[in-house]
Design a protein around this motif. Structure first.
Motif, PDB file in Angstrom:
ATOM      1  N   HIS A 180      50.293  28.493   8.010  1.00 43.43           N
ATOM      2  CA  HIS A 180      51.485  29.283   7.668  1.00 43.43           C
ATOM      3  C   HIS A 180      52.284  28.672   6.521  1.00 43.43           C
ATOM      4  O   HIS A 180      53.382  29.150   6.216  1.00 43.43           O
ATOM      5  CB  HIS A 180      52.385  29.438   8.902  1.00 43.43           C
ATOM      6  N   VAL A 214      55.499  36.812  11.247  1.00 45.20           N
ATOM      7  CA  VAL A 214      56.497  36.480  10.226  1.00 45.20           C
ATOM      8  C   VAL A 214      57.687  37.422  10.329  1.00 45.20           C
ATOM      9  O   VAL A 214      58.832  37.041  10.059  1.00 45.20           O
ATOM     10  CB  VAL A 214      55.868  36.540   8.817  1.00 45.20           C
ATOM     11  N   ALA A 225      58.146  31.369   7.718  1.00 45.08           N
ATOM     12  CA  ALA A 225      57.060  31.763   8.616  1.00 45.08           C
ATOM     13  C   ALA A 225      56.998  30.810   9.802  1.00 45.08           C
ATOM     14  O   ALA A 225      56.995  29.591   9.622  1.00 45.08           O
ATOM     15  CB  ALA A 225      55.730  31.755   7.869  1.00 45.08           C
ATOM     16  N   PHE A 261      55.055  34.174   3.585  1.00 42.38           N
ATOM     17  CA  PHE A 261      55.154  32.775   4.006  1.00 42.38           C
ATOM     18  C   PHE A 261      56.247  32.022   3.251  1.00 42.38           C
ATOM     19  O   PHE A 261      56.675  30.950   3.683  1.00 42.38           O
ATOM     20  CB  PHE A 261      53.816  32.066   3.805  1.00 42.38           C
TER      21      PHE A 261
END
Length: 592
Positions: A495, A207, A529, A525
């Motif tokens: 994700h 991320v 992400a 997230f």
């Protein structure tokens, strides 16, 4: 000259004859040949034979040496006579005549021998692990492990991966095992956890915009020990990649694992064909999700041949919902003696037994089926069974029935036992298989839905799949099996926050609990992400396979025993009252 050595105990050869040298090491063995004393002097690198006769100034001191004493010797290198050369060691062409000797570290009587590699009780070996590690076999295993780790690291860098380190003290996470908790002094009543794996951190690295991460990562799990699993900690090759699908992970990892096995296989073949086998098929064919493909036997469902047949046990069983009859083919096992032996094996595993049919030559020259089942179901059904299983004269088949979950594991063990007994397993090769399409969920002993594998995996079909029966949801999860062991596990990650909340909701975790327990990842997230996935390969288990041992403690430098105790360092130990007061903890005594 250096204070301790001019050469190691593996350096000298015929070209050094006539030189004065200094060596240091452990007294591996002393032999008295009628007034001439021979010492096998050992260090990390190898062994050199040194000797002294009664003319040597060091003779008297050498006579008193005990095994494993550390000494420094000065001496002259002599070429051995042709008939006395030892081709098994690099220094076998020479010996060193001792002119001076100094004891650097005296040794008491040994609690276990280093010379000879004799079997010794594991309790003694682990209590005196520093001595155990001096043995040739263990020393070789530790060096093998070091080289394997270096090879993995080099191959990962060459593949475009970057090594990052993640925290050792962190928050608790449901990875499928118990955490080791660490009390916080600064925050009384709160606890850190040792990471079961760097799972959340490596996803956060993705991320954060890094790509193709790896780490030789320590992991900590409070687990019940097994021969192939440490009860406390282990190391894994941890991998994560962004913007990938399942096959991309396979393509990145295979050259690393394949390359390591080829480099350290010690003459054993390494099969380059890695089939993809679904979890369901693996359970059906092999009775396990970590199949040993060196055994060619593949089990099959044969229910149709027993439904409504004269073999009442299976016929009545098949009237119940969810039941099956499965066959284990046994090519070459066509004798009553072998069938009785396998039946006894099944009874040892807790089953009433295994039904069987074996095929033999009839008096008229045709192939006939024999055994109690054959008599009950008749020639037409037995012939149909034989054709389905691809068997012939001299072969056999064994049968188990019921709900698959009640007999699958035993069937898998029986498959391997049959393979071993009949000599079908190729011990000289490594065979791999990707196991894919794992179910996301399972029912626990109380009938509650829970995660069956990694809770952070992306469900196949996304949010739509989560709206149906949870037990039918498959995840983008995968394992790599090698010779009957799981050596790697991984997944394409979930994700997307909403899918993640729904996935945890089905397992009984509310939104608030997810945000509380995985707040860092959920928050991340929400800020873009990438799709990502990865895996982790068990270094201890890979080295165990390469070292050709079935006990993982043989490839770990300082392992725990079966009761999760470090006998050498006396851990776990009782804390002092001062430590407990500082942490504001109290130990509750065991109930009598």
């Amino acid at each position: 000259m250096h204070a301790y050595r001019s050469h190691t105990c593996a350096d000298l050869n015929k070209s050094n004859a006539g030189q004065t040298v200094r060596l240091a090491g452990w007294v591996h063995r002393v032999r008295d040949h009628g007034g001439v004393l021979f010492i096998d002097l050992r260090d990390h690198y190898g062994m050199t034979q040194v000797l002294a006769d009664s003319d040597s100034p060091a003779f008297g001191s050498i006579e008193k040496l005990k095994a494993e004493t550390v000494i420094r010797i000065d001496g002259r290198v002599k070429a051995r006579d042709a008939g006395l050369v030892n081709p098994k060691i690099p220094t076998g062409e020479i010996e060193v005549y001792v002119t001076d000797m100094e004891v650097l570290g005296a040794a008491e009587e040994l609690p276990l021998p280093v010379f000879g590699e004799q079997d010794y009780p594991e309790e003694t070996r682990l209590t005196y692990r520093f001595l155990d590690l001096r043995r040739e076999g263990l020393h070789h295993n530790m060096m093998l492990r070091a080289r394997v780790v270096k090879s993995m690291r080099d191959r990962m860098w060459a593949g475009g991966f970057t090594e990052f380190q993640t925290p050792i003290i962190t928050a608790s996470s449901p990875e499928g095992a118990r955490d080791f908790l660490v009390p916080s002094r600064l925050h009384p009543g709160k606890f850190y956890a040792l990471p079961q794996a760097p799972q959340q951190f490596k996803q956060l690295i993705m991320v954060a915009g890094f790509d193709r991460y790896f780490q030789i990562a320590p992991c900590f799990r409070d687990e019940d020990p097994r021969a192939d699993r440490s009860p406390t900690d282990f190391y894994q090759l941890d991998v994560e990649m962004s913007f990938v699908e399942q096959q991309d992970v396979f393509d990145a990892v295979k050259p690393v694992i394949q390359g390591v096995f080829e480099e350290f296989s010690d003459g054993r073949a390494v099969d380059a064909d890695w089939p993809l086998i679904s979890y369901a098929d693996s359970a059906l064919w092999y009775g396990t999700d970590k199949p040993d493909l060196r055994n060619p036997i593949r089990m099959q469902v044969v229910s149709e041949h027993f439904a409504g047949s004269g073999f009442a046990i299976f016929a009545k069983l098949l009237e119940q919902e969810g039941t099956q009859v499965r066959a284990i083919p046994a090519p070459g096992g066509g004798s009553r003696k072998f069938a009785d032996r396998m039946n006894a094996f099944a009874q040892q595993q807790g089953l009433p037994g295994m039904g069987y049919i074996f095929w033999r030559k009839a008096e008229d020259g045709t192939t006939e089926a024999a055994g109690p089942i054959a008599k009950n179901i008749g020639p037409e059904r037995t012939e149909a069974l034989r054709l389905q299983l691809g068997l012939g004269e001299g072969d056999a088949a064994f049968f188990l029935g019921g709900k698959p979950e009640t007999f699958e594991a035993v069937a898998g063990r029986a498959r391997m036992e049959i393979g071993r007994e009949l000599g079908l397993i190729d011990e000289s090769t490594f065979k791999f298989a990707w196991i894919v399409d794992f179910p996301m969920y399972e029912k626990d002993d109380e009938g509650k839905i829970d995660f069956s594998h990694n809770p952070f995996s992306m469900p196949q079909g996304g949010m739509e799949a989560l709206s149906g029966d949870p037990l039918k949801v498959l995840g983008y999860q995968y394992d790599l099996a090698c010779n009957g062991y799981e050596i790697l596990s991984g997944a394409i990650r979930n994700h997307k926050p909403e899918i993640m909340f729904k996935a945890f909701e089905l397992a009984g975790y509310g939104r608030e609990e997810v945000e509380k327990r995985f707040g860092g990842m959920v928050k991340a997230f929400k800020y873009g992400a990438p799709p990502h996935g990865g895996c982790a390969a068990g270094i201890d288990r890979i080295v165990m396979l390469l070292a050709d041992t079935a006990n993982i403690r043989e490839v770990i430098m300082f392992p725990m025993n079966q009761r999760a105790e470090d006998l050498m360092m006396a851990a776990p130990s009782e804390p002092t009252n001062e430590q407990l007061r500082e942490l504001r903890l109290r130990v509750i005594p065991k109930e009598a």
